[in-house]
Scaffold this motif. Structure first.
Motif, PDB file in Angstrom:
ATOM      1  N   ARG A  69       0.532  -0.734   0.081  1.00 33.07           N
ATOM      2  CA  ARG A  69       0.436  -0.175   0.222  1.00 33.07           C
ATOM      3  C   ARG A  69       0.976   1.156   0.025  1.00 33.07           C
ATOM      4  NH1 ARG A  69      -3.998  -0.748   5.104  1.00 33.07           N
ATOM      5  NH2 ARG A  69      -1.904  -0.743   6.021  1.00 33.07           N
ATOM      6  N   LYS A  70       2.171   1.023   0.163  1.00 35.37           N
ATOM      7  CA  LYS A  70       3.050   2.292   0.914  1.00 35.37           C
ATOM      8  C   LYS A  70       4.043   2.493  -0.419  1.00 35.37           C
ATOM      9  CE  LYS A  70       2.937   2.344   5.820  1.00 35.37           C
ATOM     10  NZ  LYS A  70       4.037   2.457   6.958  1.00 35.37           N
ATOM     11  N   ARG A  71       4.110   1.655  -1.288  1.00 36.69           N
ATOM     12  CA  ARG A  71       4.339   2.062  -2.942  1.00 36.69           C
ATOM     13  C   ARG A  71       4.217   2.392  -3.280  1.00 36.69           C
ATOM     14  NH1 ARG A  71       6.782  -4.248  -4.776  1.00 36.69           N
ATOM     15  NH2 ARG A  71       7.376  -4.668  -2.555  1.00 36.69           N
ATOM     16  N   PHE A  72       4.313   4.088  -3.651  1.00 32.78           N
ATOM     17  CA  PHE A  72       4.035   4.827  -4.335  1.00 32.78           C
ATOM     18  C   PHE A  72       5.243   6.593  -3.833  1.00 32.78           C
ATOM     19  CE2 PHE A  72       1.269   5.902  -0.560  1.00 32.78           C
ATOM     20  CZ  PHE A  72       0.868   7.129  -0.412  1.00 32.78           C
ATOM     21  N   PHE A  73       4.563   7.440  -5.082  1.00 35.93           N
ATOM     22  CA  PHE A  73       5.874   8.117  -4.482  1.00 35.93           C
ATOM     23  C   PHE A  73       5.967   9.589  -5.487  1.00 35.93           C
ATOM     24  CE2 PHE A  73       9.269   5.462  -6.465  1.00 35.93           C
ATOM     25  CZ  PHE A  73       9.911   5.831  -7.460  1.00 35.93           C
ATOM     26  N   MET A  74       6.231  10.725  -5.228  1.00 37.01           N
ATOM     27  CA  MET A  74       6.150  11.366  -6.193  1.00 37.01           C
ATOM     28  C   MET A  74       7.984  12.388  -5.656  1.00 37.01           C
ATOM     29  SD  MET A  74       4.316  15.750  -6.270  1.00 37.01           S
ATOM     30  CE  MET A  74       4.331  16.450  -7.993  1.00 37.01           C
ATOM     31  N   LEU A  75       8.373  12.658  -6.983  1.00 35.12           N
ATOM     32  CA  LEU A  75       9.826  13.261  -7.378  1.00 35.12           C
ATOM     33  C   LEU A  75       9.668  13.859  -8.279  1.00 35.12           C
ATOM     34  CD1 LEU A  75      12.832  11.535  -6.580  1.00 35.12           C
ATOM     35  CD2 LEU A  75      12.436  10.223  -8.671  1.00 35.12           C
ATOM     36  N   LYS A 117       6.820  15.732   0.811  1.00 40.74           N
ATOM     37  CA  LYS A 117       6.443  15.276   2.171  1.00 40.74           C
ATOM     38  C   LYS A 117       5.170  14.671   2.194  1.00 40.74           C
ATOM     39  CE  LYS A 117       7.286  17.777   6.148  1.00 40.74           C
ATOM     40  NZ  LYS A 117       7.090  19.242   7.056  1.00 40.74           N
ATOM     41  N   GLY A 118       4.766  14.157   1.432  1.00 37.47           N
ATOM     42  CA  GLY A 118       3.874  12.376   1.956  1.00 37.47           C
ATOM     43  C   GLY A 118       4.113  11.102   1.357  1.00 37.47           C
ATOM     44  N   GLY A 119       4.058  10.449   2.386  1.00 33.88           N
ATOM     45  CA  GLY A 119       3.780   8.864   2.156  1.00 33.88           C
ATOM     46  C   GLY A 119       4.934   8.502   2.786  1.00 33.88           C
ATOM     47  N   THR A 120       5.958   7.371   2.411  1.00 29.95           N
ATOM     48  CA  THR A 120       7.375   6.995   2.586  1.00 29.95           C
ATOM     49  C   THR A 120       8.335   7.939   2.078  1.00 29.95           C
ATOM     50  OG1 THR A 120       5.851   5.109   3.742  1.00 29.95           O
ATOM     51  CG2 THR A 120       9.332   5.342   3.229  1.00 29.95           C
ATOM     52  N   ASP A 121       9.450   8.392   2.246  1.00 30.23           N
ATOM     53  CA  ASP A 121      10.739   9.513   1.708  1.00 30.23           C
ATOM     54  C   ASP A 121      11.339   7.932   1.439  1.00 30.23           C
ATOM     55  OD1 ASP A 121      12.964  10.724   1.106  1.00 30.23           O
ATOM     56  OD2 ASP A 121      12.005  12.281   2.600  1.00 30.23           O
ATOM     57  N   TYR A 122      11.154   8.116   0.382  1.00 28.12           N
ATOM     58  CA  TYR A 122      12.125   6.271   0.115  1.00 28.12           C
ATOM     59  C   TYR A 122      13.544   6.805  -0.534  1.00 28.12           C
ATOM     60  CZ  TYR A 122       8.088   2.893   0.230  1.00 28.12           C
ATOM     61  OH  TYR A 122       7.505   2.584   0.271  1.00 28.12           O
ATOM     62  N   LYS A 162      -2.594   1.400  -1.765  1.00 31.66           N
ATOM     63  CA  LYS A 162      -4.310   1.288  -1.880  1.00 31.66           C
ATOM     64  C   LYS A 162      -4.079   2.855  -0.456  1.00 31.66           C
ATOM     65  CE  LYS A 162      -5.665  -2.626  -2.896  1.00 31.66           C
ATOM     66  NZ  LYS A 162      -6.348  -3.594  -1.409  1.00 31.66           N
ATOM     67  N   PRO A 163      -4.886   3.717  -0.194  1.00 30.91           N
ATOM     68  CA  PRO A 163      -5.082   4.609   0.999  1.00 30.91           C
ATOM     69  C   PRO A 163      -5.185   3.832   2.561  1.00 30.91           C
ATOM     70  CG  PRO A 163      -6.603   4.742  -0.722  1.00 30.91           C
ATOM     71  CD  PRO A 163      -6.012   3.953  -1.141  1.00 30.91           C
ATOM     72  N   PRO A 222      -4.045   4.831   7.310  1.00 35.17           N
ATOM     73  CA  PRO A 222      -3.978   5.776   7.597  1.00 35.17           C
ATOM     74  C   PRO A 222      -3.455   7.447   7.424  1.00 35.17           C
ATOM     75  CG  PRO A 222      -3.101   3.704   9.065  1.00 35.17           C
ATOM     76  CD  PRO A 222      -3.196   3.822   7.288  1.00 35.17           C
ATOM     77  N   ARG A 223      -1.968   7.277   7.307  1.00 32.19           N
ATOM     78  CA  ARG A 223      -1.344   8.707   6.880  1.00 32.19           C
ATOM     79  C   ARG A 223      -0.560   8.696   5.741  1.00 32.19           C
ATOM     80  NH1 ARG A 223       2.791   9.511  11.756  1.00 32.19           N
ATOM     81  NH2 ARG A 223       2.988  10.922  10.364  1.00 32.19           N
ATOM     82  N   GLU A 224      -0.986   7.445   4.296  1.00 33.02           N
ATOM     83  CA  GLU A 224      -0.792   7.953   3.161  1.00 33.02           C
ATOM     84  C   GLU A 224      -1.967   7.424   1.863  1.00 33.02           C
ATOM     85  OE1 GLU A 224      -0.088   5.561   5.412  1.00 33.02           O
ATOM     86  OE2 GLU A 224       2.632   5.920   5.818  1.00 33.02           O
ATOM     87  N   ASN A 225      -2.136   8.742   1.220  1.00 26.63           N
ATOM     88  CA  ASN A 225      -3.432   8.104   0.544  1.00 26.63           C
ATOM     89  C   ASN A 225      -2.218   8.435  -1.468  1.00 26.63           C
ATOM     90  OD1 ASN A 225      -5.383   8.174  -1.190  1.00 26.63           O
ATOM     91  ND2 ASN A 225      -6.314   9.828  -0.668  1.00 26.63           N
ATOM     92  N   PRO A 226      -1.974   7.155  -1.517  1.00 29.67           N
ATOM     93  CA  PRO A 226      -1.251   7.181  -3.676  1.00 29.67           C
ATOM     94  C   PRO A 226      -2.805   8.599  -4.131  1.00 29.67           C
ATOM     95  CG  PRO A 226      -1.952   5.122  -3.241  1.00 29.67           C
ATOM     96  CD  PRO A 226      -2.139   6.190  -1.869  1.00 29.67           C
ATOM     97  N   ASP A 227      -3.928   8.054  -3.693  1.00 29.94           N
ATOM     98  CA  ASP A 227      -4.936   8.833  -4.997  1.00 29.94           C
ATOM     99  C   ASP A 227      -4.674  10.297  -4.457  1.00 29.94           C
ATOM    100  OD1 ASP A 227      -6.007   6.702  -5.850  1.00 29.94           O
ATOM    101  OD2 ASP A 227      -7.518   6.842  -3.245  1.00 29.94           O
ATOM    102  N   LEU A 228      -4.407  10.950  -3.826  1.00 29.48           N
ATOM    103  CA  LEU A 228      -3.652  12.335  -3.806  1.00 29.48           C
ATOM    104  C   LEU A 228      -3.082  12.364  -5.082  1.00 29.48           C
ATOM    105  CD1 LEU A 228      -3.368  13.467  -0.600  1.00 29.48           C
ATOM    106  CD2 LEU A 228      -5.029  14.118  -1.326  1.00 29.48           C
ATOM    107  N   TYR A 229      -2.335  11.287  -5.571  1.00 30.15           N
ATOM    108  CA  TYR A 229      -1.394  12.224  -7.013  1.00 30.15           C
ATOM    109  C   TYR A 229      -1.814  11.357  -7.705  1.00 30.15           C
ATOM    110  CZ  TYR A 229       2.254  12.272  -2.673  1.00 30.15           C
ATOM    111  OH  TYR A 229       3.053  12.717  -1.662  1.00 30.15           O
ATOM    112  N   ARG A 230      -2.910  11.000  -8.007  1.00 35.72           N
ATOM    113  CA  ARG A 230      -3.255  11.086  -9.268  1.00 35.72           C
ATOM    114  C   ARG A 230      -4.298  11.924 -10.088  1.00 35.72           C
ATOM    115  NH1 ARG A 230      -3.050   5.108  -9.492  1.00 35.72           N
ATOM    116  NH2 ARG A 230      -3.136   3.768  -7.203  1.00 35.72           N
TER     117      ARG A 230
END
Length: 245
Positions: free
Chosen positions: A77-83, A102-107, A198-199, A201-209
């Motif tokens: 569910r946390k496999r997303f990022f904006m770069l 600043k959202g999601g996991t900072d990979y 998937k969305p 508790p604290r991360e929501n990949p849909d925000l980036y779509r």
């Protein structure tokens, strides 16, 4: 630097860059972005173009992230990022920055920059985090790319999480300690969203779509979200304070 990639309208002829276009009025200084004084443009950086070279940088860094042990071990569910990537020159200096939103996991890790072939070895991770909007005063205490304080319009909508461009521009301003005008600035962003993301508790990949450009598989070139786009003109304005009423 390679030629900028731009979005244009055949009907209007207006070229739309990240953060707007040259025909618009700047919300910080009140001048048109293409206004001149003494035969020179008031805005050294009226818009933010995107270049093919920066898109290649994003591709190289994202591939390094995708094969990293941290990303491979991440919950689906946390496999997303904006770069994002930025290249700037000012005062005889060159700056090359990469950042995630600043959202999601900072990979993003320093080692991922080793795979960049353009200006190899000159890249760094953007060091500045954007102000939080949670306090209700998130429009205060920002900084332009000249390193000068600026307050935003308090009516600009809050962001749920700032895009990579905001971190890049604030970091550029923090490095401009002599408050120099930019000779050139270019910026590009991309998004990766795994099919299993998937969305949470604290991360929501849909925000980036909702603000992506040309899609290719699970990744695409992106534009900043609406609230961040509204902030960008304030950050790139380099009109001197003594010329602002």
């Amino acid at each position: 630097m390679s030629m900028p990639l731009r979005l244009g309208s055949e009907k209007t002829g207006v070229v739309d860059y990240r953060g707007g276009n040259e025909s618009q009025k700047c919300p910080r200084c009140g001048y048109g972005r293409n206004s001149t004084k003494g035969g020179k443009l008031l805005h050294g950086t009226p818009v933010l173009p995107e270049t093919a070279a920066l898109r290649t940088v994003l591709s190289e860094v994202s591939k390094a992230i995708l094969v990293s042990s941290t990303f491979q071990a991440a919950d689906d569910r946390k496999r997303f990022f904006m770069l994002g990537a930025l290249a700037a020159t000012f005062g005889g200096r060159e700056v090359y920055l990469v950042a995630t939103s600043k959202g999601g996991t900072d990979y993003l890790k320093l080692g991922h920059l080793d795979d960049i072939t353009w200006h190899k070895g000159k890249w760094q991770i953007a060091p500045v985090d954007p102000p939080s909007d949670d306090s209700g005063t998130g429009w205060k205490g920002w900084s332009t790319i000249m390193g000068e304080r600026v307050d935003l319009d308090p009516h600009i909508p809050n962001y749920s999480t700032p895009c990579a461009a905001i971190r890049l521009l604030l970091s550029l301003g923090s490095l401009n300690t002599q408050h120099r005008k930019m000779d050139s600035v270019a910026l590009a962003e991309m998004v990766y969203i795994d099919k299993a993301a998937k969305p949470g508790p604290r991360e929501n990949p849909d925000l980036y779509r909702t603000h992506h450009g040309s899609m290719s598989g699970s990744s695409w070139t992106a534009r900043s979200c609406g609230p961040c786009e509204r902030r960008i003109p304030y950050l790139i304005c380099d009109v001197p304070k003594n010329l602002i009423e």
